[in-house]
Design a protein around this motif. Sequence first.
Motif, PDB file in Angstrom:
ATOM      1  N   CYS A 131      -1.977   4.525   8.056  1.00 53.17           N
ATOM      2  CA  CYS A 131      -1.934   5.790   7.325  1.00 53.17           C
ATOM      3  C   CYS A 131      -2.761   6.849   8.043  1.00 53.17           C
ATOM      4  CB  CYS A 131      -2.420   5.595   5.896  1.00 53.17           C
ATOM      5  SG  CYS A 131      -2.380   7.101   4.896  1.00 53.17           S
ATOM      6  N   LEU A 135      -4.531   0.852   5.957  1.00 58.83           N
ATOM      7  CA  LEU A 135      -5.186   2.159   5.981  1.00 58.83           C
ATOM      8  C   LEU A 135      -5.183   2.754   7.381  1.00 58.83           C
ATOM      9  CD1 LEU A 135      -6.798   4.420   4.662  1.00 58.83           C
ATOM     10  CD2 LEU A 135      -8.861   3.041   4.969  1.00 58.83           C
ATOM     11  N   ASP A 189       0.846  -1.183   0.000  1.00 64.56           N
ATOM     12  CA  ASP A 189       0.000   0.000   0.000  1.00 64.56           C
ATOM     13  C   ASP A 189       0.891   1.246   0.000  1.00 64.56           C
ATOM     14  OD1 ASP A 189      -1.960  -1.885   0.261  1.00 64.56           O
ATOM     15  OD2 ASP A 189      -2.626  -1.246   2.236  1.00 64.56           O
ATOM     16  N   CYS A 248       0.970   5.610   0.761  1.00 66.17           N
ATOM     17  CA  CYS A 248       0.323   6.740   1.417  1.00 66.17           C
ATOM     18  C   CYS A 248       1.125   7.999   1.105  1.00 66.17           C
ATOM     19  CB  CYS A 248       0.287   6.500   2.926  1.00 66.17           C
ATOM     20  SG  CYS A 248      -0.430   7.852   3.868  1.00 66.17           S
ATOM     21  N   TYR A 269      -4.321   7.562  -0.278  1.00 68.40           N
ATOM     22  CA  TYR A 269      -3.972   6.200   0.120  1.00 68.40           C
ATOM     23  C   TYR A 269      -4.331   5.283  -1.028  1.00 68.40           C
ATOM     24  CZ  TYR A 269      -3.786   1.874   2.769  1.00 68.40           C
ATOM     25  OH  TYR A 269      -3.480   0.622   3.193  1.00 68.40           O
TER      26      TYR A 269
END
Length: 100
Positions: free
Chosen positions: A53, A50, A6, A8, A72
């Motif tokens: 973040c 998430l 992921d 951010c 994100y």
Amino acid sequence: MPQPRDACTIELGGWFDLNWSDYLGDIQVHEQVEQGTIRSTTLVGHPVDLEACLGMLHMLVDRGFPVQAFAYRRATSDVAAVGDSLLDDSTDAAPGPCAV
């Protein structure tokens, strides 16, 4: 083969004056300089999820940093497909940066 992660991105107005690695971990800091003055700072990293973040975002807001925007992006395509189904079918909108 490395797994996709992921991503951010958090944009701050002005400069980021903390020892960022103590607070945010493995984050890159990019400063936008105009006429010798730091106009904005962009933090880019790969949080575990998430919630991590959002935790960084809340920490920055709680410490008084002027957060201008954040984004994100999930790494896996199967999760993105689920997110796309949440969009209204009547628009061509796509997930992207969110103003704070």
